[in-house]
Design a protein around this motif. Structure first.
Motif, mmCIF file in Angstrom:
data_model
loop_
_atom_site.group_PDB
_atom_site.id
_atom_site.type_symbol
_atom_site.label_atom_id
_atom_site.label_comp_id
_atom_site.label_asym_id
_atom_site.label_seq_id
_atom_site.Cartn_x
_atom_site.Cartn_y
_atom_site.Cartn_z
ATOM 1 N N GLU A 26 0.860 -1.176 0.000
ATOM 2 C CA GLU A 26 0.000 0.000 0.000
ATOM 3 C C GLU A 26 0.900 1.231 0.000
ATOM 4 O OE1 GLU A 26 -3.431 -2.057 2.807
ATOM 5 O OE2 GLU A 26 -1.584 -1.233 3.634
ATOM 6 N N PHE A 27 0.543 2.217 -0.800
ATOM 7 C CA PHE A 27 1.340 3.438 -0.923
ATOM 8 C C PHE A 27 0.498 4.609 -0.442
ATOM 9 C CE2 PHE A 27 2.934 0.356 -3.880
ATOM 10 C CZ PHE A 27 4.312 0.501 -3.826
ATOM 11 N N ILE A 28 0.975 5.272 0.604
ATOM 12 C CA ILE A 28 0.225 6.351 1.239
ATOM 13 C C ILE A 28 1.049 7.629 1.190
ATOM 14 C CG2 ILE A 28 -0.899 7.114 3.368
ATOM 15 C CD1 ILE A 28 -0.947 4.094 4.157
ATOM 16 N N ASP A 29 0.454 8.691 0.651
ATOM 17 C CA ASP A 29 1.104 10.004 0.577
ATOM 18 C C ASP A 29 0.294 10.986 1.401
ATOM 19 O OD1 ASP A 29 3.094 9.160 -1.348
ATOM 20 O OD2 ASP A 29 1.464 9.129 -2.805
ATOM 21 N N ILE A 30 0.949 11.670 2.331
ATOM 22 C CA ILE A 30 0.295 12.615 3.226
ATOM 23 C C ILE A 30 0.847 14.010 2.934
ATOM 24 C CG2 ILE A 30 -0.160 13.219 5.632
ATOM 25 C CD1 ILE A 30 0.461 10.282 6.340
#
Length: 252
Positions: free
Chosen positions: A205-209
């Motif tokens: 999973e790739f999460i960008d904040i």
């Protein structure tokens, strides 16, 4: 008695067959005016999609403008394609085009596949090679509601910091717990910045904040898909559709 019934059915069949030969339908160009479209609403059985991306709209309009269709024959084509007219594995997409988001409706039609469509309740067979259904189907797949997953220190495979952010892994986990309270938004509402955290989990999973003023925007991508439909669209129009199922969120 049985012979008489068979004769009657034979006569009825011959009538349908002769009618099928006589009632020929001609191939015609669509006369809809698509060029002024700047907003498209697409709907399948489950969700409604608001398409405002210019490149995606241009691709849809280009496909529609090039279509040549033939009105589906009431008898002859029913026999030849009755098994493929409605596929239980395919969603039909009803699309409406507007000249502006709150403007006049320019057209409304239903795309059942790359081979069949409906206009004003009439059924048509598409005679030209097209990827109109592929575009809509691939776009719908990327619009699945991707929930923000649980992230803990143990399942953070790697992370990176951009801008003036100085977080440890523990800090990232704590900040992400706040982020999970975010509300879902559309891609069009999403905002980017130069200050952000990128996380890759052990579950791919790739999460960008992204930190934008006092708001935090989060994008989560997972389940990359690679299908023949997507390849067909990419070969013709490039990267107009993401390869990922993506969710967009904001925390005010």
């Amino acid at each position: 008695m049985i012979k008489r019934i068979l004769v009657i059915f034979g006569i009825i069949f011959m009538i349908f067959l002769i009618s099928g030969i006589i009632l020929k339908t001609e191939v015609e160009d669509l006369e809809e005016k698509f060029n002024e479209t700047c907003y498209i609403e697409a709907r399948d059985l489950m969700l409604k999609y608001e398409i405002t991306d210019k490149n995606l709209i241009n691709a849809i309009i280009q496909e529609l403008g090039c279509l040549k269709v033939k009105k589906r024959h009431p008898f002859k084509e029913f026999i030849s394609d009755s098994t493929t007219w409605i596929s239980p594995n395919k969603d039909a997409f009803r699309i409406k085009g507007y000249d502006s988001k709150n403007g006049n409706k320019l057209f409304e039609l239903t795309i059942r596949s790359n081979d069949y469509m409906e206009i004003d309740g009439d059924e048509y067979k598409i005679k030209t090679d097209t990827c109109i259904y592929d575009i809509l189907d691939c776009y719908a797949k990327t619009r699945c509601l991707v929930e923000l997953p649980i992230v803990e220190e143990d399942n953070i495979l790697e992370f990176s910091l951009q801008g003036e952010i100085e977080y440890s892994k523990d800090d990232i986990v704590k900040k992400y717990q706040e982020v999970r309270k975010s509300k879902i938004i559309t891609e069009e509402e999403f905002e980017y910045s130069d200050s952000y955290i990128s996380i890759k989990t052990s579950d791919e999973e790739f999460i960008d904040i992204y930190f934008v003023g006092d708001r935090i925007f989060t994008r989560c991508r997972k389940d990359k898909f690679d299908t023949e439909s997507l390849k067909k669209v990419k070969d013709k129009y490039g990267d107009i559709i993401s390869e990922w199922e993506t969710g967009y969120y904001v925390l005010n």
